[in-house]
Write a protein that holds these residues in place. Structure first.
Motif, mmCIF file in Angstrom:
data_model
loop_
_atom_site.group_PDB
_atom_site.id
_atom_site.type_symbol
_atom_site.label_atom_id
_atom_site.label_comp_id
_atom_site.label_asym_id
_atom_site.label_seq_id
_atom_site.Cartn_x
_atom_site.Cartn_y
_atom_site.Cartn_z
ATOM 1 N N UNK A 8 0.702 -1.272 3.307
ATOM 2 C CA UNK A 8 0.718 -0.427 2.109
ATOM 3 C C UNK A 8 -0.676 -0.227 1.503
ATOM 4 N N UNK A 9 -1.703 -0.812 2.087
ATOM 5 C CA UNK A 9 -3.057 -0.707 1.523
ATOM 6 C C UNK A 9 -3.435 0.765 1.320
ATOM 7 N N UNK A 10 -3.814 1.117 0.081
ATOM 8 C CA UNK A 10 -4.243 2.473 -0.237
ATOM 9 C C UNK A 10 -3.119 3.442 -0.548
ATOM 10 N N UNK A 11 -1.862 2.988 -0.438
ATOM 11 C CA UNK A 11 -0.696 3.842 -0.677
ATOM 12 C C UNK A 11 -0.267 3.731 -2.145
ATOM 13 N N UNK A 12 0.149 4.854 -2.729
ATOM 14 C CA UNK A 12 0.680 4.824 -4.091
ATOM 15 C C UNK A 12 2.107 4.301 -4.033
ATOM 16 N N UNK A 13 2.353 3.236 -4.791
ATOM 17 C CA UNK A 13 3.646 2.558 -4.762
ATOM 18 C C UNK A 13 4.271 2.467 -6.148
ATOM 19 N N UNK A 14 5.572 2.218 -6.151
ATOM 20 C CA UNK A 14 6.335 1.932 -7.367
ATOM 21 C C UNK A 14 6.735 0.470 -7.276
ATOM 22 N N UNK A 15 6.311 -0.323 -8.258
ATOM 23 C CA UNK A 15 6.627 -1.745 -8.273
ATOM 24 C C UNK A 15 7.558 -2.016 -9.452
ATOM 25 N N UNK A 16 8.795 -2.378 -9.125
ATOM 26 C CA UNK A 16 9.759 -2.729 -10.171
ATOM 27 C C UNK A 16 9.699 -4.228 -10.391
ATOM 28 N N UNK A 26 -1.949 2.294 -6.931
ATOM 29 C CA UNK A 26 -2.374 2.229 -5.538
ATOM 30 C C UNK A 26 -2.330 0.768 -5.118
ATOM 31 N N UNK A 27 -1.615 0.494 -4.049
ATOM 32 C CA UNK A 27 -1.478 -0.870 -3.545
ATOM 33 C C UNK A 27 -2.805 -1.275 -2.913
ATOM 34 N N UNK A 34 -0.308 -13.034 -5.754
ATOM 35 C CA UNK A 34 0.585 -11.946 -6.132
ATOM 36 C C UNK A 34 0.179 -10.625 -5.515
ATOM 37 N N UNK A 35 0.596 -9.551 -6.177
ATOM 38 C CA UNK A 35 0.338 -8.191 -5.706
ATOM 39 C C UNK A 35 -0.832 -7.626 -6.505
ATOM 40 N N UNK A 36 -1.833 -7.113 -5.787
ATOM 41 C CA UNK A 36 -3.031 -6.545 -6.411
ATOM 42 C C UNK A 36 -2.890 -5.030 -6.419
ATOM 43 N N UNK A 37 -2.925 -4.439 -7.619
ATOM 44 C CA UNK A 37 -2.733 -3.004 -7.791
ATOM 45 C C UNK A 37 -3.961 -2.376 -8.436
ATOM 46 N N UNK A 38 -4.247 -1.132 -8.067
ATOM 47 C CA UNK A 38 -5.383 -0.387 -8.606
ATOM 48 C C UNK A 38 -4.897 0.900 -9.272
ATOM 49 N N UNK A 39 -5.616 1.331 -10.317
ATOM 50 C CA UNK A 39 -5.303 2.583 -11.029
ATOM 51 C C UNK A 39 -3.824 2.623 -11.413
#
Length: 88
Positions: A8-16, A26-27, A34-39
Motif C-alpha cells: 500500500x506504500x504511496x496509495x491513498x487509503x481509508x483507515x477506520x 497516503x499510506x 503502528x500505521x504511518x500515514x501522510x497528508x
C-alpha cells in the motif's frame, strides 16, 4: 520488510478506527509502532458535518484535504485499511 516495499506504500487509503475517527491519507508504511500515514484528512462521526459516506465520496472526487502532514496510528486502534479507489 523495507518501508518502501509495503503493497500500500504511496496509495491513498481509508483507515477506520475502533473509535469515531476515520482517516483518509497516503499510506507510508506499517511497523511494530503502528500505521504511518501522510497528508491526513480526518472524519469524526461524532462531530457536526457530512456523514462518512458523503465525506469519502467528496474526498474521492476532489482529493484529500489534508489537515495534518503525518500521523502514527497505533495498530490496536486500526479496524480496517482499504484503498480509497475501492470505495463506491
Amino acid at each position: 520488510m523495507h518501508p518502501g516495499h509495503h503493497e500500500l506504500h504511496g496509495i491513498t487509503v481509508v483507515v477506520e478506527t475502533a473509535g469515531p475517527l476515520t482517516y483518509v491519507a497516503r499510506f507510508d508504511t506499517q511497523d511494530e509502532r503502528g500505521v504511518h500515514l501522510l497528508n491526513v484528512a480526518t472524519h469524526d462521526r461524532g462531530a457536526p458535518g457530512p456523514a462518512l459516506d458523503e465525506f469519502l465520496a467528496r474526498t474521492k472526487k476532489f482529493g484529500v484535504k489534508a489537515a495534518q502532514k503525518y500521523l502514527l496510528l497505533p495498530q490496536n486502534q486500526v479496524r480496517s485499511i482499504r484503498r480509497l479507489s475501492e470505495i463506491s
